[in-house]
Write a protein that holds these residues in place. Sequence first.
Motif, mmCIF file in Angstrom:
data_model
loop_
_atom_site.group_PDB
_atom_site.id
_atom_site.type_symbol
_atom_site.label_atom_id
_atom_site.label_comp_id
_atom_site.label_asym_id
_atom_site.label_seq_id
_atom_site.Cartn_x
_atom_site.Cartn_y
_atom_site.Cartn_z
ATOM 1 N N GLY A 86 -30.585 46.625 -37.337
ATOM 2 C CA GLY A 86 -29.462 45.806 -36.873
ATOM 3 C C GLY A 86 -29.840 44.450 -36.313
ATOM 4 O O GLY A 86 -28.990 43.742 -35.769
ATOM 5 N N HIS A 87 -31.104 44.027 -36.473
ATOM 6 C CA HIS A 87 -31.521 42.720 -35.954
ATOM 7 C C HIS A 87 -31.065 41.596 -36.880
ATOM 8 O O HIS A 87 -31.131 41.724 -38.105
ATOM 9 N N LYS A 88 -30.639 40.492 -36.255
ATOM 10 C CA LYS A 88 -30.272 39.291 -37.004
ATOM 11 C C LYS A 88 -31.041 38.070 -36.502
ATOM 12 O O LYS A 88 -31.346 37.168 -37.269
ATOM 13 N N ARG A 89 -31.318 38.007 -35.197
ATOM 14 C CA ARG A 89 -32.107 36.907 -34.629
ATOM 15 C C ARG A 89 -33.575 37.319 -34.661
ATOM 16 O O ARG A 89 -34.119 37.909 -33.724
ATOM 17 N N ILE A 90 -34.203 37.026 -35.778
ATOM 18 C CA ILE A 90 -35.561 37.507 -36.046
ATOM 19 C C ILE A 90 -36.512 36.317 -36.148
ATOM 20 O O ILE A 90 -36.182 35.293 -36.749
ATOM 21 N N GLY A 112 -29.116 38.815 -46.796
ATOM 22 C CA GLY A 112 -28.383 37.577 -46.550
ATOM 23 C C GLY A 112 -28.805 36.854 -45.282
ATOM 24 O O GLY A 112 -28.050 36.026 -44.762
ATOM 25 N N ILE A 113 -30.002 37.141 -44.771
ATOM 26 C CA ILE A 113 -30.486 36.495 -43.551
ATOM 27 C C ILE A 113 -31.537 35.452 -43.905
ATOM 28 O O ILE A 113 -32.473 35.721 -44.669
ATOM 29 N N THR A 114 -31.382 34.254 -43.368
ATOM 30 C CA THR A 114 -32.342 33.173 -43.571
ATOM 31 C C THR A 114 -33.178 33.008 -42.313
ATOM 32 O O THR A 114 -32.644 32.941 -41.207
ATOM 33 N N LEU A 115 -34.479 32.935 -42.478
ATOM 34 C CA LEU A 115 -35.377 32.735 -41.342
ATOM 35 C C LEU A 115 -35.371 31.254 -40.971
ATOM 36 O O LEU A 115 -35.815 30.408 -41.745
ATOM 37 N N GLU A 116 -34.852 30.936 -39.790
ATOM 38 C CA GLU A 116 -34.755 29.540 -39.365
ATOM 39 C C GLU A 116 -36.140 28.974 -39.056
ATOM 40 O O GLU A 116 -37.023 29.678 -38.567
ATOM 41 N N ASP A 117 -36.308 27.672 -39.338
ATOM 42 C CA ASP A 117 -37.590 27.013 -39.071
ATOM 43 C C ASP A 117 -37.975 27.124 -37.596
ATOM 44 O O ASP A 117 -39.156 27.263 -37.264
ATOM 45 N N ALA A 118 -36.988 27.071 -36.721
ATOM 46 C CA ALA A 118 -37.264 27.148 -35.283
ATOM 47 C C ALA A 118 -37.771 28.516 -34.866
ATOM 48 O O ALA A 118 -38.299 28.679 -33.762
ATOM 49 N N MET A 119 -37.587 29.504 -35.735
ATOM 50 C CA MET A 119 -38.017 30.854 -35.428
ATOM 51 C C MET A 119 -39.352 31.208 -36.095
ATOM 52 O O MET A 119 -39.698 32.385 -36.196
ATOM 53 N N VAL A 120 -40.080 30.200 -36.544
ATOM 54 C CA VAL A 120 -41.388 30.420 -37.152
ATOM 55 C C VAL A 120 -42.424 29.601 -36.379
ATOM 56 O O VAL A 120 -42.282 28.381 -36.237
ATOM 57 N N VAL A 121 -43.451 30.269 -35.876
ATOM 58 C CA VAL A 121 -44.523 29.595 -35.137
ATOM 59 C C VAL A 121 -45.863 30.038 -35.741
ATOM 60 O O VAL A 121 -46.055 31.223 -36.032
ATOM 61 N N ARG A 122 -46.761 29.078 -35.913
ATOM 62 C CA ARG A 122 -48.059 29.409 -36.504
ATOM 63 C C ARG A 122 -49.014 29.958 -35.459
ATOM 64 O O ARG A 122 -49.129 29.439 -34.352
ATOM 65 N N GLY A 123 -49.721 31.031 -35.817
ATOM 66 C CA GLY A 123 -50.768 31.589 -34.978
ATOM 67 C C GLY A 123 -52.110 31.464 -35.674
ATOM 68 O O GLY A 123 -52.259 30.732 -36.653
ATOM 69 N N ALA A 124 -53.103 32.208 -35.186
ATOM 70 C CA ALA A 124 -54.458 32.105 -35.748
ATOM 71 C C ALA A 124 -55.076 33.477 -36.005
ATOM 72 O O ALA A 124 -56.291 33.607 -36.085
ATOM 73 N N TYR A 125 -54.251 34.515 -36.137
ATOM 74 C CA TYR A 125 -54.722 35.894 -36.317
ATOM 75 C C TYR A 125 -55.531 36.384 -35.119
ATOM 76 O O TYR A 125 -56.384 37.258 -35.260
ATOM 77 N N THR A 126 -55.288 35.811 -33.920
ATOM 78 C CA THR A 126 -55.991 36.215 -32.713
ATOM 79 C C THR A 126 -54.990 36.633 -31.646
ATOM 80 O O THR A 126 -53.823 36.229 -31.674
ATOM 81 N N PHE A 127 -55.460 37.412 -30.666
ATOM 82 C CA PHE A 127 -54.616 37.857 -29.567
ATOM 83 C C PHE A 127 -54.050 36.669 -28.799
ATOM 84 O O PHE A 127 -52.833 36.597 -28.539
ATOM 85 N N ASP A 128 -54.904 35.727 -28.430
ATOM 86 C CA ASP A 128 -54.461 34.582 -27.625
ATOM 87 C C ASP A 128 -53.408 33.757 -28.348
ATOM 88 O O ASP A 128 -52.453 33.272 -27.727
ATOM 89 N N SER A 129 -53.567 33.583 -29.660
ATOM 90 C CA SER A 129 -52.568 32.807 -30.401
ATOM 91 C C SER A 129 -51.248 33.556 -30.474
ATOM 92 O O SER A 129 -50.177 32.945 -30.499
ATOM 93 N N GLY A 130 -51.304 34.892 -30.475
ATOM 94 C CA GLY A 130 -50.073 35.676 -30.455
ATOM 95 C C GLY A 130 -49.326 35.522 -29.143
ATOM 96 O O GLY A 130 -48.097 35.394 -29.121
ATOM 97 N N VAL A 131 -50.081 35.504 -28.030
ATOM 98 C CA VAL A 131 -49.464 35.289 -26.718
ATOM 99 C C VAL A 131 -48.774 33.929 -26.681
ATOM 100 O O VAL A 131 -47.598 33.801 -26.293
ATOM 101 N N ALA A 132 -49.503 32.885 -27.088
ATOM 102 C CA ALA A 132 -48.964 31.521 -27.025
ATOM 103 C C ALA A 132 -47.747 31.346 -27.922
ATOM 104 O O ALA A 132 -46.737 30.750 -27.523
ATOM 105 N N ALA A 133 -47.817 31.874 -29.143
ATOM 106 C CA ALA A 133 -46.701 31.724 -30.074
ATOM 107 C C ALA A 133 -45.469 32.485 -29.578
ATOM 108 O O ALA A 133 -44.339 31.986 -29.667
ATOM 109 N N ALA A 134 -45.672 33.679 -29.034
ATOM 110 C CA ALA A 134 -44.541 34.461 -28.537
ATOM 111 C C ALA A 134 -43.901 33.775 -27.328
ATOM 112 O O ALA A 134 -42.671 33.781 -27.193
ATOM 113 N N ARG A 135 -44.717 33.211 -26.443
ATOM 114 C CA ARG A 135 -44.143 32.493 -25.301
ATOM 115 C C ARG A 135 -43.260 31.347 -25.767
ATOM 116 O O ARG A 135 -42.189 31.087 -25.197
#
Length: 359
Positions: A199-203, A230-253
Motif C-alpha cells: 500500500g505504499h505510494k510515497r516511495i 502506475g507509480i512514478t518515482l519522483e526525482d526528489a525521492m532518489v538520492v545517490r549512495g556509495a554502497y556503504t553504511f555511512d552513505s546510507g545514513v546520509a542519504a536517508a537523512r
Amino acid sequence: MSTIEDEGDDAGPTDHGLTPGRAATINDIARIAGVSKKTVSRVINQSPFVKADTREKVEAVIAELGFSPDPQARGLAFRRSFLIGMIYDNPSPNYVVNMQQGILDAVRGSGLELVVHPCDRTSDDFMANVRGFAVRQKLFGAVLPPSVSEDERVTGMLTEVGCPYVRIASVSLDAPERMVVTNDSRGAAEAARHLVGLGHKRIAMITGPDLFRSTHERGEGFRSGLAEAGITLEDAMVVRGAYTFDSGVAAARELLSRKTRPTAIFAGNDEMAIGVYQAARDAGLDVPFDLSIVGFDDAPMSSRIWPTLTTVKLPIRDMGRMAAEKLLARSRGLDPAKLEQPEVIPTLIARDSSAPPRR
C-alpha cells in the motif's frame, strides 16, 4: 577418451623407505606408486588422461605420506601458477567475503589456491596495477566481480596476457562461458512490487555508485516495478549512495528531511539499508510502521538485526562458486561453452522491516 598407460603396477603405499622427518617429494610419490613423475603431476592437476586405477594408487600414496604440492614450485614447472585471482573494487565487505567463500567452495580439493587483489577503478594506475598482478602471479585464471567485471579494458588486457577470466555482472557482457549473469533488474522490480502491494505510494530509493552497472540495473528495475502500478518515482525521492553504511545514513537523512517524507525506502544494497535504520532511529521513526525499508543482496547481517531486513536475495556465494567452476572446467578438459549455464534469479525475502504504511 583415451587414458595414459603407466609403467608400473606392483608398487604400493607401504614400505616407502623415507628418512624419518623428511617431507615426501613428487619423486618419492612416483617411486613408491611405481609410475612416472609426469603421471603423478597429472594426478595432482586432475588431468582426465589418467586411468582410474592408476589415479587411485597415486592418490593413496599421496594420502599416506601427507604430500602437499608447493603451488610456487608447480607454477615454475608449468610456467604458470596454480592461483585463481579475485580482482575486485567493491566497497561492501560482506559482498567480498561471500564471493571469496564461493570461489573457495569450488577450488577445494583441486590443488588451486585463491589470491585476492583489491583495486580502485578511479585511480590513474588502475590498469597498470591489475596487469602487474596478473603477470606477476601468472594466474591460472581470474574471477571478476562487479564493477571490475564491467571494464572492457580489464578483459582486453587479460586476454592479451593469456589469462582466462569469468565475469560476474547484472547483464550479459561476454560469451556465456565467461559470464555469470545476476539479473539485478528483476530483483529490484520484485522489491517495488512488494512495497506497492503493502500500500505504499510515497516511495524513495537510494542508489549505488554511478560506476557500477548494478546501480543502473537495480534503479531501472525498481522504476519498472513501480510503473506497473502506475507509480512514478519522483526525482526528489532518489538520492545517490556509495554502497556503504555511512552513505546510507546520509542519504536517508536527506530523504527523511523532505517536507513530505517517504513511507518506504528501497536501498540499492544491504549496507546502505542498514544505514537507513540509523537515520530512522535518529529521526524518532518506528521501523516498519513509520518507515518500511527494503535492501538488496541478503547479506548475513540482514537476518540478524532488528527488525530483520526485507531484502532481495542475491546468492553471492553461489555466484563466486559458479565463476570458479567455469575456470576449473578448462583444466579438466571440459568445454565451458558446453556446460549447463545456471541462471541466477534474485528473489525477495520478506521480513520485518516492511509493513503497510500508517493510516
